[in-house]
Design an enzyme around this catalytic site. Structure first.
Site, short mmCIF file in Angstrom:
data_model
loop_
_atom_site.label_atom_id
_atom_site.label_comp_id
_atom_site.label_asym_id
_atom_site.label_seq_id
_atom_site.Cartn_x
_atom_site.Cartn_y
_atom_site.Cartn_z
N ASP A 167 -57.22 79.69 -3.04
CA ASP A 167 -56.98 78.76 -1.95
C ASP A 167 -56.41 79.57 -0.78
OD1 ASP A 167 -56.74 76.47 -0.47
OD2 ASP A 167 -55.56 75.38 -1.94
N GLU A 185 -51.95 60.49 6.47
CA GLU A 185 -51.93 60.97 5.09
C GLU A 185 -52.91 62.13 5.02
OE1 GLU A 185 -53.38 58.40 2.02
OE2 GLU A 185 -55.10 57.72 3.17
#
Length: 895
Positions: free
Chosen positions: A293, A641
């Site tokens: 990542d 969000e």
């Protein structure tokens, strides 16, 4: 010039490509697609080199090529921005491409519903079609911008960092919208379908390479994600966190996996031999490559992260030895490819060249299989043209899965679908005319996005549609600042703002172009320039009171009123911001204003918005009073969000939520509108569960639409009109309150998801209503008793007993003897039935579906009585038929 490797990631991630106005666009040149084939390297002109021979296997070609590289060249190929090696005619390649629900960050593309919405379709077959469609668009984007030497740009390659198959274990997680929900089985089915659609059916020549992420256990909180050391029980790891990854590898044959930011059992995921060697390669037979990542490799050594090693060379050495093959750098934590650290690790003896070569062979084998090292004309996908994206056929697929994703949560007195008596419709709420809530996060740009307001106007052309936003998501409504409030001069004799455009990240120095615009308006699109803008002028306040200002932007911005900086959201995260600044102004007073903004990714129009003292919701209440029915479109947005975000509002933290409630400004307006006595349909657009307790008790109809994609408004309007019967099913549990859940940082599954939650819920996993009714009968098993390890098939007859054609999702749950997770989903099938039609559905159960996990993480099929339930939902919440199954003997099931 582009900087070289150590700074390349910082440079590229700070880039802000855009095309602003026609005048500015004319000053920026975009390279046309190149078709020239790579030339034969000098070293191979006298005698052919194996790596240039397209008839040889990728393994042979990769091995030969790597053997000709220097250590410095090898090190630079291990980062996501792999530079060209001119002497070997190796083209540059950027491994970073996003495809969560369509091609993202590469300009115009078909935008499908957000992943959580597609999961609500419970339709793996359609999901496979979506994956195939997305892979075609990736091929088109690659063909559109491939360089003369075969190189690619950011977000224009064929290695796709999707799907996200982490388990949405807690509704507070802001990135849960990217997943397929809370259940490992459903996640596995949808993940495999998307992977096989993306990669195609020819492993030797994949359409693209999919990447299953984030391996493993990653599921929030966003705040602290670079420091988290997760220690789930052995049972929970095997029972919940690993099954979808296993399915992606063993069934989906995924060719790439992304290791996560977090640590697992004290070891960073990108340095974990348990994850990358034992589970991934030894147990599951994975043959592909592992990418970190973005920034996860840096977490291994950074003092403010996991700090597992003291130095960067030690970190890269331990990561590559454990099985990581490619580093994604991240501008946010100053981690780039760091080839110097790889070279230092080799020269100091921390890392062998054999391990480096192993990683490179995996990477170059992938590039050869994709055809990235050969002329594009030699590819089996050469017929995909640079225009094969956002086609009518692709948009039709996006609309279809948007329709299938809609979940009807409540429909008292059959308010829906609307009948002919509904002549005037009030459309209210922050998401009614919102582009953001169509696209979610990690998205492309639809050419003609259809909001819910747009959809209703088109679907009900003879009705009177009254629109009033009424409220913002987490504050007052913020419409665009009107043109007549913005001035070029201090006396407001001329409207507009001075706009200066810069080809730098910061708006400084000599501007590339200067214009007059009405409202700090910019239209950004993909061009290889680092870009920013500055707008200056004056603003005249219409009334006394408190105002809030925001630049509706996709990246960073700053706003000054007078000499006061009222909002500074220059941005460090991936997600767009919704940060606003407040200031008290006096009516009639003229104030200097300055707005600055930059852009990294390709997106649409941007503008200055505000709230005034008059934005109090009265307009929405007045609209409701005039209407026959009210459509209140609320919920959340990827602006509040998401991934590592700055949101300053009650109930939110770092992109996550601390409360499941509908945000307070929306709840207040919904109650005011409901008091008018007019029938209200609440349409929710969100990426995670909401605790809509008041609405469930007081609003007659509730529709869950998620983030439905570019044509989402058409799908929602069609559902309200009855053009189809909603048949989506919840992929997550809707809890009553966050207070029912364990601590967000607790990774134990006890008390989480439908499998382990024992309290009352608002709406259960697998739930969804219809405009018709279904009956289940004639259930049977292929055998009432089997030996452990044998398979069994359950079948049931389903009849559409109502007056409308509709889909139904047949769900099979298994209750196992002594298992704490009872009952669990073990099969499902979406079927379409005409009114009055019957069909028999068969679902197979193998040993894995009938197994359970012990405290040590071992999986067994145990003897005893099993209860098989078939119906339209969980047996505790839906009409089901049950069948007893007896299993004799016991076996262990492979991990």
């Amino acid at each position: 010039m582009k900087p070289t490797a150590p700074h390349a990631v910082r440079w590229l991630m700070s880039a802000a490509p855009f095309a602003l106005t026609a005048a500015l666009t004319a000053t920026i040149l975009v390279a046309a697609p190149a078709t020239a084939a790579p030339q034969t390297p000098a070293a191979c002109q006298d005698a052919p080199c194996p790596f240039t021979d397209a008839t040889l296997p990728p393994e042979t070609r990769a091995h030969d090529l790597i053997g000709r590289m220097t250590l410095d060249e090898k090190a630079q190929q291990l980062g996501h921005i792999a530079p060209a090696i001119p002497r070997l005619n190796v083209p540059e390649y950027n491994w970073w491409n996003e495809g969560l629900h369509g091609v993202a960050r590469a300009g115009i593309a078909t935008v499908f519903p957000q992943a959580i919405g597609m999961a609500a379709s419970w339709d793996p077959d359609l999901m496979h079609t979506v994956g195939t469609t997305v892979s075609t668009e990736f091929r088109a984007k690659y063909a559109e911008r491939v360089h003369a030497n075969g190189g690619t740009d950011f977000y224009r390659g064929l290695t796709v960092w999707s799907p996200n198959i982490n388990i949405f274990r807690d509704p507070r997680w802001g990135r849960g919208q990217e997943t397929y929900g809370e259940d490992p089985f459903l996640t596995g089915r949808m993940g495999v379908a998307y992977i096989t659609g993306l990669q195609g059916d020819d492993p030797a020549h994949p359409r693209v390479i999919a990447t299953a992420k984030h391996f493993a256990v990653h599921s929030g909180p966003e705040e602290g994600r670079h420091q988290q050391d997760m220690k789930p029980s052995a049972h929970d790891l095997e029972d919940t966190y690993l099954p979808a990854f296993r399915a992606a590898v063993t069934e989906g044959q995924v060719q790439s996996v992304m290791c996560a930011y977090n640590a697992l059992y004290d070891v960073p995921a990108c340095a974990s031999t348990e994850l990358m060697q034992e589970h991934l390669r030894d147990d599951w037979g994975f043959k592909g490559y592992v990418v970190s990542d973005c920034g996860a490799a840096a977490n291994i050594y950074r003092q403010d992260s996991l700090h597992y090693t003291k130095t960067a060379p030690e970190a890269v050495a331990i990561a590559f030895k454990a099985g990581m093959d490619l580093i994604c750098g991240d501008y946010r934590n100053n981690m780039t490819t760091e080839p110097d650290n790889i070279v230092a690790a080799v020269k100091s003896g921390l890392l062998s060249q054999d391990v480096v070569d192993r990683a490179l062979e995996r990477l170059f084998e992938a590039r050869y299989r994709l055809g990235l090292m050969d002329p594009i004309s030699a590819s089996p996908y050469a017929s995909i043209t640079p225009t094969d994206y956002n086609t009518p056929e692709h948009r039709a697929t996006a609309l279809k899965i948007a329709q299938e994703s809609i979940v009807l949560l409540k429909n008292d007195n059959k308010l829906l679908p609307f009948n002919d008596a509904v002549k005037t419709i009030a459309v209210i709420g922050p998401n009614a005319d919102s582009y953001d809530t169509l696209v979610g996060n990690y998205y492309g740009r639809p050419t003609a996005p259809v909001t819910v307001l747009d959809g209703l106007r088109a679907r009900f052309p003879n009705a009177k549609i009254i629109y009033a936003e009424g409220t913002g998501l987490i504050g007052q409504a913020q419409p665009p600042v009107p043109d007549d409030a913005l001035c070029l001069d201090a006396k407001c004799t001329k409207q507009g703002l001075k706009a200066e455009w810069f080809t730098t990240h910061e708006p400084s120095g000599t501007p590339a172009s200067t214009h007059t615009v009405a409202n700090a308006t910019a239209s950004w699109s993909a061009v290889d320039k680092d870009s920013s803008a500055r707008f200056t002028g004056y603003i005249k306040a219409p009334q006394d009171g408190e105002y809030s200002f925001r630049y509706a932007s996709e990246n960073g911005y700053r706003i000054w009123i007078g000499d006061k900086l009222i909002v500074d959201e220059w941005g460090v995260g991936d997600a767009p911001s919704i940060a606003s600044g407040k200031i008290t102004l006096k009516a009639g007073t003229i104030y200097p204003i300055r707005v600055e903004a930059f852009q990294r990714d390709a997106t649409g129009n941007q503008r200055l918005v505000w709230s005034t003292p008059a934005n109090n919701g009265d307009d929405a209440v007045a609209a409701a009073k005039q209407a026959d029915a009210v459509v209140f479109v609320g919920g959340l947005s990827a602006r509040i969000e998401g991934e590592e975000m700055k949101v300053e509002a009650a109930g939110f933290a770092g992109g996550d939520r601390t409360s499941l409630d509908l945000p307070a400004p929306q709840q207040k307006l919904l109650e005011r509108v409901s008091v008018t006595g007019k029938p209200v349909v609440l349409v929710l657009m969100n990426g995670s569960a909401l605790g809509i307790n008041w609405a469930k008790a007081n609003v007659p109809a509730i529709v869950e639409a998620w983030y439905p994609g570019g044509d989402g408004g058409t799908a929602v309007a069609g559902a309200l009109a009855g053009d189809f019967s909603p048949a989506g099913r919840l992929p997550v549990t809707f809890y009553q309150s966050a207070d029912q859940l364990p601590a967000f940082t607790d990774y134990s599954m006890t008390g989480r998801t439908y499998r382990y939650f024992k309290d009352d819920v608002l709406y259960p996993f697998g739930y969804g209503l219809s405009y018709t009714t279904f009956d289940y009968s004639d259930a049977a098993l292929s055998a009432p008793a089997i030996k452990a390890g044998d398979a069994v098939t359950a079948q049931v007859k389903i009849t559409n007993g109502g007056g409308r054609d509709s889909d139904e999702v047949v769900q099979l749950y298994v209750k196992k003897p002594g298992d704490s997770a009872n009952p669990v989903l073990a099969g499902f099938q979406r079927v379409h039935l005409k009114a009055g039609e019957s069909r028999t559905v068969s679902l197979a159960l193998d040993a894995r579906a009938l197994s359970q996990v012990d405290d040590k993480g071992n999986r067994h099929v145990l003897p005893g009585r099993y209860d098989i339930s078939l119906g339209g939902g969980q047996p505790a919440y839906a009409k089901t038929v049950s069948l007893p199954l007896t299993i004799t003997g016991q076996i262990e099931v492979a991990p």
